[in-house]
Design an enzyme around this catalytic site. Structure first.
Site, PDB file in Angstrom:
ATOM      1  N   HIS A  98       0.810  -1.177   0.013  1.00 57.42           N
ATOM      2  CA  HIS A  98       0.013   0.010   0.116  1.00 57.42           C
ATOM      3  C   HIS A  98       0.873   1.262   0.075  1.00 57.42           C
ATOM      4  CE1 HIS A  98       0.402  -0.194   4.610  1.00 57.42           C
ATOM      5  NE2 HIS A  98       0.592   1.039   4.137  1.00 57.42           N
ATOM      6  N   ASP A 130       0.520  -7.776   1.661  1.00 59.72           N
ATOM      7  CA  ASP A 130       0.671  -6.164   1.776  1.00 59.72           C
ATOM      8  C   ASP A 130       1.872  -6.131   1.691  1.00 59.72           C
ATOM      9  OD1 ASP A 130       0.330  -3.511   1.446  1.00 59.72           O
ATOM     10  OD2 ASP A 130      -0.297  -3.448   3.788  1.00 59.72           O
ATOM     11  N   SER A 198       4.580   2.172   8.159  1.00 56.40           N
ATOM     12  CA  SER A 198       4.060   1.098   7.095  1.00 56.40           C
ATOM     13  C   SER A 198       5.402   0.618   6.289  1.00 56.40           C
ATOM     14  CB  SER A 198       3.183   1.640   6.246  1.00 56.40           C
ATOM     15  OG  SER A 198       1.910   1.836   7.187  1.00 56.40           O
TER      16      SER A 198
END
Length: 483
Positions: A98, A130, A198
């Site tokens: 992402h 992911d 992230s």
């Protein structure tokens, strides 16, 4: 029992893989071969570690932070930032999918301030795996070590290093492992994670990578989560094997090691006996256990796949080297299904073999072959070429003296008339056939043969799909010598 075939242009089976068509065109189609795959497993070094090998937070940061990078992705109208982890000294970096989703340009800034343009070489999906792998042109980079496989335990200390909210240099937060979800490949942690963490590193108290941070708490209902490092290992192994670079968009590769690779090579000579097990890769949408196979293909090479199982429904999909869906099909238990198609490009193809429903599992047989010819076309009333008043098309294939071929008629919308012409222009066999049929012809000499496809009735027209195969049978031609 008739074998149900689906060709490249057939209507896609509306199962879990329908979304395969949408893939990331920016992903590199070349295999990264220069990185050294770190194989999961307990080695003597890990086995010998004692309590006093634990590091302080300061030492963990000193050891691992040089390998944690700042990632900036630029889309059409937006810029996104996150973190990444160098996992190979020759410039291979893992981050979250992402973080780079939809990016036209990706830039990586190292801890020492150097900046590099990065290429996305493998990209999953935020709702599936992911993870994304980036490649920069650099060598002798600092890396992190992977923790031993299956070594993560509830309650152990954990450290997160990344660039929360894009603040530089990187920061470190400390917490613990709250839970481990082995089936999903996820780790729950109470280590503080913020936007920008992230893609960063989740480490144990020896500074070893246990996960890639993917989600921070935004409300009471959401947990801090990391993707387990063994999923990174599996994605690395898939890349090393040349498996489709978008594999993580619809399935999560199973655990991989040097002895148990993510995919098996597919034999084009003998049938493959397989069995779907709990340790297999699995589809993200419904958890179906899945086997992966690979084979090397060339442009316009004809390929045929057949799958059948007495214990479950069969589902097949073929993924091209660039991640595009070539074909897919599925059918019920005890119903053979197949794919016959001319390959669109050269490279490593990925085959997905799975069941049609999540609750199904069991043994199956998969067989691959390379036909002499695969053709799908249409006869129309406007076709200029005519044979006794009927429209026709002709196709060329190579044959050998004494060879028996099988002409398999898969889908015909008209009653077919076929003729086989030898290299000298002499008709070897001709006659009518059923709309779904297998016709055998023995070839008299080496050379290029012509297969003529026409209609029994001059006014007929429609689509047709056929393939030509070398036969192991020695039976005489089933085509009448007279019309």
């Amino acid at each position: 029992m008739k074998l149900q075939f689906f060709s490249q242009s057939s209507k896609l089976v509306r199962l879990a893989l329908t979304g395969l068509i949408a893939t990331q065109a920016a992903i590199a189609t070349t295999v990264i071969s220069e990185f050294a795959l770190t194989t999961p497993g307990i080695d003597s070094t890990h086995a010998a570690l004692a309590k006093n090998d634990q590091l302080s937070a300061q030492d963990v940061y000193r050891k691992a932070s040089p390998a944690v990078v700042y990632v900036e992705a630029e889309g059409d109208n937006e810029r996104f930032s996150g973190s990444g982890v160098i996992i190979d000294a020759n410039g291979l970096i893992v981050t979250n999918a992402h973080v780079v989703e939809g990016a036209r340009q990706v830039t990586v800034e190292l801890a020492d301030g150097r900046k590099f343009s990065a290429k996305v070489v493998s990209e999953g999906d935020p709702d599936c795996l992911d993870l994304a792998l980036l490649k920069i042109q650099a060598t002798k980079l600092p890396t992190v070590s992977f923790a031993a496989a299956n070594s993560v335990r509830k309650g152990q200390d954990a450290f997160a290093i990344g660039y929360p909210k894009g603040v530089k240099p990187s920061s470190i937060t400390r917490g613990g492992i709250s839970n481990v979800f082995s089936d999903r490949g996820e780790i729950q942690t109470d280590t503080t994670l913020n936007h920008g963490n992230s893609g960063g590193a989740l480490l144990n108290d020896r500074g070893e990578l246990v996960g890639i941070n993917t989600r921070g708490e935004t409300d009471a209902a959401q947990m801090n989560t990391a993707i387990a490092a063994d999923r990174v290992q599996a994605l690395l192994q898939a890349l090393k094997q040349g498996i489709s670079p978008v594999i993580g968009q619809y399935l999560i590769p199973g655990n991989a090691s040097a002895d148990t690779p993510v995919a098996k090579p597919l034999s084009l000579i003998k049938p493959q006996q397989g069995q779907l097990k709990r340790s297999n890769s699995h589809m993200c949408v419904d958890g179906r256990r899945t086997d992966l196979y690979t084979f090397e293909g060339d442009v316009d090479q004809p390929i045929m796949l057949k799958m059948v199982s007495a214990e479950m429904g069969s589902f097949l999909a073929v993924i091209a080297p660039d991640g595009q869906l070539v074909a897919q099909t599925g059918g019920d238990r005890n119903r053979p299904v197949g794919i016959a198609v001319n390959l669109p490009q050269r490279g490593t193809y990925t085959i997905i073999a799975t069941s049609t429903r999540p609750e199904q599992a069991g043994q199956y047989q998969l067989q691959a072959s390379t036909p002499l010819l695969i053709e799908e076309s249409r006869l129309t009333l406007s076709d200029a070429r005519r044979l006794n008043g009927s429209a026709y098309r002709n196709y060329v294939f190579s044959g050998k003296a004494g060879q028996t071929i099988e002409i398999m008629l898969h889908e015909f919308e008209f009653d077919p008339f076929l003729a086989v012409v030898d290299p000298n222009g002499k008709v070897v066999a001709q006659g009518t056939a059923q709309r779904q049929d297998i016709v055998t012809v023995k070839l008299p000499q080496d050379g290029q043969y012509t297969l003529v496809v026409s209609t029994v009735k001059p006014g007929d027209r429609g689509k047709f799909f056929l393939s030509v195969h070398p036969s192991t049978e020695t039976q005489p031609s089933q085509v009448s010598q007279n019309r």
